[in-house]
Design a protein around this motif. Structure first.
Motif, PDB file in Angstrom:
ATOM      1  N   ALA A 136      11.213  -6.591  -0.642  1.00  0.00           N
ATOM      2  CA  ALA A 136      10.290  -8.419  -0.475  1.00  0.00           C
ATOM      3  C   ALA A 136       8.810  -8.462  -1.067  1.00  0.00           C
ATOM      4  O   ALA A 136       8.600  -6.987  -1.088  1.00  0.00           O
ATOM      5  CB  ALA A 136       9.743  -8.816   1.141  1.00  0.00           C
ATOM      6  N   VAL A 137       8.981  -9.608  -1.089  1.00  0.00           N
ATOM      7  CA  VAL A 137       7.382  -9.824  -1.530  1.00  0.00           C
ATOM      8  C   VAL A 137       5.907  -9.564  -0.649  1.00  0.00           C
ATOM      9  O   VAL A 137       6.467  -9.879   0.277  1.00  0.00           O
ATOM     10  CB  VAL A 137       6.921 -10.844  -1.944  1.00  0.00           C
ATOM     11  CG1 VAL A 137       6.832 -12.093  -2.819  1.00  0.00           C
ATOM     12  CG2 VAL A 137       8.156 -12.135  -3.308  1.00  0.00           C
ATOM     13  N   ASP A 138       5.397  -9.143  -1.490  1.00  0.00           N
ATOM     14  CA  ASP A 138       4.071  -8.324  -1.212  1.00  0.00           C
ATOM     15  C   ASP A 138       3.550  -9.939  -0.106  1.00  0.00           C
ATOM     16  O   ASP A 138       3.064 -11.156  -1.145  1.00  0.00           O
ATOM     17  CB  ASP A 138       3.269  -8.061  -1.879  1.00  0.00           C
ATOM     18  CG  ASP A 138       1.850  -7.475  -1.056  1.00  0.00           C
ATOM     19  OD1 ASP A 138       2.002  -7.032   0.091  1.00  0.00           O
ATOM     20  OD2 ASP A 138       0.936  -7.594  -1.667  1.00  0.00           O
ATOM     21  N   ALA A 148      -8.918  -2.239   8.168  1.00  0.00           N
ATOM     22  CA  ALA A 148      -9.129  -2.169   9.512  1.00  0.00           C
ATOM     23  C   ALA A 148     -10.035  -0.149   9.671  1.00  0.00           C
ATOM     24  O   ALA A 148     -10.767   0.174  10.289  1.00  0.00           O
ATOM     25  CB  ALA A 148      -9.146  -2.371  10.201  1.00  0.00           C
ATOM     26  N   GLN A 149      -9.255   0.553   9.409  1.00  0.00           N
ATOM     27  CA  GLN A 149      -8.903   1.542   9.885  1.00  0.00           C
ATOM     28  C   GLN A 149      -9.643   2.441   8.802  1.00  0.00           C
ATOM     29  O   GLN A 149     -10.134   4.373   9.040  1.00  0.00           O
ATOM     30  CB  GLN A 149      -8.078   2.250  10.412  1.00  0.00           C
ATOM     31  CG  GLN A 149      -7.514   1.768  11.740  1.00  0.00           C
ATOM     32  CD  GLN A 149      -6.237   2.136  12.371  1.00  0.00           C
ATOM     33  OE1 GLN A 149      -5.744   3.281  11.534  1.00  0.00           O
ATOM     34  NE2 GLN A 149      -5.990   1.965  13.184  1.00  0.00           N
ATOM     35  N   PHE A 150      -9.182   2.744   7.349  1.00  0.00           N
ATOM     36  CA  PHE A 150      -9.329   3.590   6.531  1.00  0.00           C
ATOM     37  C   PHE A 150     -10.100   4.726   6.301  1.00  0.00           C
ATOM     38  O   PHE A 150     -10.700   5.349   6.283  1.00  0.00           O
ATOM     39  CB  PHE A 150      -8.649   2.796   4.908  1.00  0.00           C
ATOM     40  CG  PHE A 150      -9.492   2.599   4.000  1.00  0.00           C
ATOM     41  CD1 PHE A 150      -9.609   3.949   3.583  1.00  0.00           C
ATOM     42  CD2 PHE A 150     -10.782   1.460   4.474  1.00  0.00           C
ATOM     43  CE1 PHE A 150     -11.129   2.632   2.387  1.00  0.00           C
ATOM     44  CE2 PHE A 150     -11.378   1.474   3.769  1.00  0.00           C
ATOM     45  CZ  PHE A 150     -12.108   1.516   2.647  1.00  0.00           C
ATOM     46  N   ILE A 151     -11.640   3.545   6.003  1.00  0.00           N
ATOM     47  CA  ILE A 151     -12.878   4.150   6.228  1.00  0.00           C
ATOM     48  C   ILE A 151     -12.743   5.510   6.947  1.00  0.00           C
ATOM     49  O   ILE A 151     -13.503   6.488   7.061  1.00  0.00           O
ATOM     50  CB  ILE A 151     -13.685   3.592   6.125  1.00  0.00           C
ATOM     51  CG1 ILE A 151     -14.075   2.554   5.056  1.00  0.00           C
ATOM     52  CG2 ILE A 151     -15.407   4.424   6.080  1.00  0.00           C
ATOM     53  CD1 ILE A 151     -15.033   1.299   4.766  1.00  0.00           C
ATOM     54  N   ASP A 194      -0.107 -10.005   6.923  1.00  0.00           N
ATOM     55  CA  ASP A 194       0.744  -8.756   6.114  1.00  0.00           C
ATOM     56  C   ASP A 194      -0.409  -7.397   7.216  1.00  0.00           C
ATOM     57  O   ASP A 194      -1.176  -7.387   6.379  1.00  0.00           O
ATOM     58  CB  ASP A 194      -0.020  -8.457   4.536  1.00  0.00           C
ATOM     59  CG  ASP A 194       1.124  -7.162   4.092  1.00  0.00           C
ATOM     60  OD1 ASP A 194       1.290  -6.237   4.572  1.00  0.00           O
ATOM     61  OD2 ASP A 194       0.606  -6.920   3.213  1.00  0.00           O
ATOM     62  N   PRO A 195       0.663  -7.872   7.918  1.00  0.00           N
ATOM     63  CA  PRO A 195      -0.062  -6.396   9.172  1.00  0.00           C
ATOM     64  C   PRO A 195      -0.338  -5.632   8.744  1.00  0.00           C
ATOM     65  O   PRO A 195      -1.032  -4.022   9.272  1.00  0.00           O
ATOM     66  CB  PRO A 195       0.812  -6.631  10.363  1.00  0.00           C
ATOM     67  CG  PRO A 195       2.100  -7.329   9.825  1.00  0.00           C
ATOM     68  CD  PRO A 195       1.626  -8.272   8.680  1.00  0.00           C
ATOM     69  N   ALA A 196       0.580  -4.681   8.107  1.00  0.00           N
ATOM     70  CA  ALA A 196       0.180  -3.130   7.950  1.00  0.00           C
ATOM     71  C   ALA A 196      -0.316  -2.955   7.001  1.00  0.00           C
ATOM     72  O   ALA A 196      -1.514  -2.132   7.006  1.00  0.00           O
ATOM     73  CB  ALA A 196       1.502  -3.007   6.466  1.00  0.00           C
ATOM     74  N   TYR A 197      -1.011  -4.116   5.967  1.00  0.00           N
ATOM     75  CA  TYR A 197      -2.033  -3.741   5.018  1.00  0.00           C
ATOM     76  C   TYR A 197      -3.776  -3.730   5.890  1.00  0.00           C
ATOM     77  O   TYR A 197      -4.642  -3.580   5.452  1.00  0.00           O
ATOM     78  CB  TYR A 197      -2.333  -5.005   4.084  1.00  0.00           C
ATOM     79  CG  TYR A 197      -3.319  -5.013   3.061  1.00  0.00           C
ATOM     80  CD1 TYR A 197      -3.609  -4.158   1.859  1.00  0.00           C
ATOM     81  CD2 TYR A 197      -4.549  -6.170   3.636  1.00  0.00           C
ATOM     82  CE1 TYR A 197      -4.842  -4.252   0.889  1.00  0.00           C
ATOM     83  CE2 TYR A 197      -5.181  -6.070   3.015  1.00  0.00           C
ATOM     84  CZ  TYR A 197      -5.232  -5.286   1.597  1.00  0.00           C
ATOM     85  OH  TYR A 197      -6.892  -5.037   1.103  1.00  0.00           O
ATOM     86  N   LEU A 199       0.763  -1.252   0.023  1.00  0.00           N
ATOM     87  CA  LEU A 199      -0.022  -0.499  -0.200  1.00  0.00           C
ATOM     88  C   LEU A 199       1.023   0.831   0.406  1.00  0.00           C
ATOM     89  O   LEU A 199       1.360   1.408   0.612  1.00  0.00           O
ATOM     90  CB  LEU A 199      -1.247   0.150   0.957  1.00  0.00           C
ATOM     91  CG  LEU A 199      -2.348  -0.623   0.966  1.00  0.00           C
ATOM     92  CD1 LEU A 199      -2.910  -0.497   2.684  1.00  0.00           C
ATOM     93  CD2 LEU A 199      -3.457   0.493  -0.010  1.00  0.00           C
ATOM     94  N   TRP A 200       0.719   2.289  -0.236  1.00  0.00           N
ATOM     95  CA  TRP A 200       0.995   3.342  -1.337  1.00  0.00           C
ATOM     96  C   TRP A 200       0.501   4.426   0.530  1.00  0.00           C
ATOM     97  O   TRP A 200      -0.693   5.028  -0.069  1.00  0.00           O
ATOM     98  CB  TRP A 200       1.036   3.543  -2.210  1.00  0.00           C
ATOM     99  CG  TRP A 200       1.502   5.508  -2.431  1.00  0.00           C
ATOM    100  CD1 TRP A 200       2.781   6.206  -2.063  1.00  0.00           C
ATOM    101  CD2 TRP A 200       1.162   6.497  -3.232  1.00  0.00           C
ATOM    102  NE1 TRP A 200       2.753   7.066  -2.335  1.00  0.00           N
ATOM    103  CE2 TRP A 200       2.367   7.130  -2.828  1.00  0.00           C
ATOM    104  CE3 TRP A 200      -0.380   6.314  -4.516  1.00  0.00           C
ATOM    105  CZ2 TRP A 200       2.091   8.939  -3.656  1.00  0.00           C
ATOM    106  CZ3 TRP A 200      -0.334   8.001  -4.442  1.00  0.00           C
ATOM    107  CH2 TRP A 200       0.743   8.631  -4.694  1.00  0.00           C
ATOM    108  N   GLY A 201       1.452   4.537   1.601  1.00  0.00           N
ATOM    109  CA  GLY A 201       0.967   5.379   2.438  1.00  0.00           C
ATOM    110  C   GLY A 201       0.526   6.738   2.508  1.00  0.00           C
ATOM    111  O   GLY A 201       0.085   7.205   3.290  1.00  0.00           O
ATOM    112  N   LEU A 202       1.221   7.306   1.067  1.00  0.00           N
ATOM    113  CA  LEU A 202       0.554   8.710   0.609  1.00  0.00           C
ATOM    114  C   LEU A 202      -0.227   9.244  -0.020  1.00  0.00           C
ATOM    115  O   LEU A 202      -0.851  10.198   0.232  1.00  0.00           O
ATOM    116  CB  LEU A 202       1.551   9.197  -0.140  1.00  0.00           C
ATOM    117  CG  LEU A 202       2.834   9.673   0.587  1.00  0.00           C
ATOM    118  CD1 LEU A 202       4.448  10.031  -0.156  1.00  0.00           C
ATOM    119  CD2 LEU A 202       2.644  10.827   2.246  1.00  0.00           C
TER     120      LEU A 202
END
Ligand SMILES: [Zn+2]
Length: 701
Positions: free
Chosen positions: A639-641, A656-659, A648-651, A72-75
């Motif tokens: 690394a390979v996604d 879970a939070q983006f909305i 993939d905890p970052a994902y 995911l692109w953090g920006l």
């Protein structure tokens, strides 16, 4: 995948409508098709008995397949107005996304494409859009790629284009000076028997002719064609007053004049920006005038060659060629672009494409961005003006369409692909799905790509539901069944393959997704169970009649029936976060091994092997960047996604939070965010001439 497969077998389970009554169904599969769906266990066939819910395989109608190895692109924080803003004007995009793709050698792209396919498969996806120019990597691999001819037994083709509308071109084409004539001619009755496409072509040719008259370019062209064939006149006309050429020399004179021409071409305000392109342009000008031998070019045409004029000029391939090459420096920039690029490359090919008998559909990004962005509105206006608003055109995103434009989409029976996660991350808002449903527009679903979207369509279903819940859209307005229909039936309709793709019925493609019904304990109907199912709940995925992925038990059984050489592969290996295991079959491995031998690439016999392959290629790329561009190393994927979201905890955290984060943004916050990222208050790509700055997925039109 389309390899030979003639086995007849059956799988049992519950169709959603029969689950409440506990009426079991047997889906009989012959080769790649469903032969029958019935209540009786077929005698004499291998039957995979399950207690699962049987759905059609999910069709991901929008993906940039090879990009789906990126994190995911953090920006992406909902701050953009439209897709060209981040693609063209936002430098961090390049380092986070396109820099990672650009330098990949061919075999890395293939490893990425196959990894992306395997990831889609784990989410119940049986067909993907967006293979772009990488079809060679995917033929005979895992799941369907809709652009590969014949994937569904179809003779006609589906094509994809990243952009059917390019603002740099449209700025040139859609000089408002064209509008009065277009408007005037559009209101006149059409000639009987005239096709809409021909009518649009005529209107635009007339409008262009008017514009060329107004700008005296027509005079210039006609004069050029009508002059006695002298080099002197030719050069004077060609170079005009821009360079002060006085026309006293012949071929040698042109050579002597070369430095001035190159200097002119290098001037960013007037022509090309780089030396190589300028040199090429000079050479083609010389070639056009004098020919390769100095004796067969334009100047050597017989003096009695019939001059062209008016509309003939537009349709004359030599003239087009001229504007594409030599003539470009002397003509009004906007008209030049129209003639040299848009007219030839876009309008005629796009219209022509939609008229082709072998075409099923064309899938292209359109009006991707905020709803009230003027530029996004203008893209659909162009589609309308150009007569491209036809059945068979599938609009990816289309968030920036106003009510009238959506009505036109409905009337013209076009389809829209909805990708809420990507829309929300990039623009902070997404399609007005209630209005779209009310208007009866056919909507399919797409996960877009992993930099700003879901890992697979199973996740996108959840994002869609969460978004609807957040916006207080009830199950009555948009139900879970509606969402599942978007991901299956509607995709088939959008592709004009509604009678073979997206349903569990006799005669349909045997692409199936079986889900563990345990979820039904908490979800009231089978469709909700699918919407809320995770990767762990996928019991079986069948593609073209072949079980490829699912529970270890189901895949092991299939593996014995097909007499697979290799045992099915069980993953995830590390069960730290994923407390479940699934198995893969790779029925195409023989074919793959053959291809790989001939190209000297390593084998992708297994998913683990594919991961190792991709991983070692990515490491090699890191090393190359480290040596060549050490400052960029922090932007390179390391690394390979991960294959499974649970790895993939970052994902999963962002998911879970983006909305809550993006939808709660108010106008002030958005403004502050735009300021923080140095985005101008307003940005219009119209008239932008530097299309080379673009860094985006392949255009396959
Ligand atoms: Zn996209």
């Amino acid at each position: 995948m389309s390899s030979g497969n003639t086995r007849t077998w059956a799988v049992s389970g519950y169709l959603p409508e029969d689950f409440a009554s506990k009426k079991k169904s047997y889906v009989i599969i012959k080769g790649r098709l469903i032969e029958n769906v019935g209540a009786v266990r077929p005698a004499g066939l291998d039957v995979l008995e399950t207690e699962s819910l049987i759905f059609p395989g999910l069709v991901d109608m929008h993906s940039h397949v090879k990009y789906n190895i990126l994190p995911l692109w953090g920006l992406a924080k909902g701050q953009f107005l439209n897709r060209f803003e981040w693609r063209k004007k936002f430098a961090p995009y390049k380092s986070a996304v396109s820099f990672n793709m650009k330098a990949f050698p061919k075999e890395t792209i293939c490893a990425a494409v196959r990894w992306a396919e395997v990831k889609a498969l784990t989410g119940g996806v049986t067909a993907l859009q967006g293979i772009g120019n990488d079809g060679r990597c995917a033929a005979d691999f895992g799941i369907h790629n809709i652009e590969i001819p014949g994937e569904f037994g179809n003779k006609q083709r589906i094509r994809s284009a990243t952009d059917i509308i390019d603002p740099a071109l449209m700025g040139a084409v859609y000089d408002p000076r064209l509008d009065p004539t277009v408007q005037k001619l559009s209101t006149q009755p059409s000639v009987s028997g005239e096709s809409p496409e021909n009518r649009v072509n005529k209107i635009y040719d007339q409008a262009l002719l008017e514009l060329m008259k107004q700008t005296e370019i027509l005079d210039w062209m006609e004069t050029f064609y009508n002059q006695p064939r002298s080099v002197k006149t030719g050069l004077r006309l060609l170079l005009g007053e821009d360079l002060g050429y006085n026309g006293s020399d012949l071929l040698a004179g042109l050579e002597a004049f070369k430095p001035k021409i190159i200097e002119f071409l290098l001037d960013p305000a007037k022509g090309q920006l780089n030396a190589k392109a300028s040199e090429q342009q000079y050479q083609s000008m010389k070639l056009w005038l004098f020919g390769a031998t100095g004796k067969v070019g334009y100047m050597q045409l017989p003096a009695n060659t019939k001059p062209l004029s008016g509309l003939d000029l537009l349709g004359d391939s030599k003239t087009m060629d001229f504007f594409g090459k030599a003539g470009v420096i002397a003509v009004d920039k906007k008209v030049r672009r129209y003639l040299a690029m848009f007219e030839v490359a876009v309008r005629r090919s796009a219209l022509g494409y939609l008229q082709l008998k072998d075409s099923l559909a064309i899938v292209a990004h359109l009006s991707e961005g905020m709803r009230n962005d003027a530029y996004n509105h203008s893209e659909y206006d162009y589609i309308r003006k150009l007569g491209l608003n036809k059945k068979g055109l599938v609009l990816i995103h289309a968030v920036g369409l106003d009510q009238n434009q959506l009505k036109d989409v409905a009337q013209r029976q076009m389809s829209i692909v909805w990708s809420p996660f990507s829309n929300l991350l990039l623009y902070g808002e997404t399609l007005d799905i209630q209005t779209v449903k009310k208007l009866g527009i056919n909507v399919a679903l797409g996960a877009d790509w992993t930099p700003t979207g879901s890992k697979n369509l199973l996740d996108e279903l959840k994002i869609a539901r969460r978004y609807l819940d957040k916006m207080k859209v009830s199950q009555v307005e948009i139900s879970d069944r509606d969402l599942v229909t978007m991901a299956t039936v509607n995709a088939g309709k959008a592709l004009n393959l509604g009678d073979v793709v997206g349903q569990v019925k006799a005669g349909f493609q045997a692409d199936l997704l079986l889900i563990d019904p345990a979820k039904l304990n908490s979800w009231k109907d089978p469709y909700s169970a699918l919407v809320h199912a995770g990767q762990q709940d996928v019991d079986l995925v069948v593609v073209s009649g072949q079980p490829l992925y699912g529970s270890v038990k189901n895949i092991q059984m299939a593996s014995t029936w097909w007499k697979d050489v290799m045992a099915p592969e069980v993953l995830p290996r590390d069960q730290g976060r994923c407390s479940y295991q699934k198995a893969f079959r790779n029925p195409s491995m023989t074919k793959l091994d053959k291809d790989i031998e001939s190209t000297g690439q390593r084998t992708f016999r297994t998913v683990a092997g594919l991961e190792q392959e991709l991983s070692s290629k990515l490491n090699a790329y890191r090393v190359a960047v480290q040596n060549k561009e050490p400052k960029m190393i922090s932007n390179v994927i390391g690394a390979v996604d991960p294959l499974y979201a649970c790895e993939d905890p970052a994902y999963t955290e962002r998911f879970a939070q983006f909305i809550e984060k993006t939808l709660d943004q108010d106008a002030a916050e958005r403004k502050a965010n735009r300021k923080k990222y140095k985005l101008d208050d307003r940005w219009t790509p119209l008239g932008s001439s530097n299309s080379s700055a673009e860094e985006e997925p392949d255009d396959d039109l």
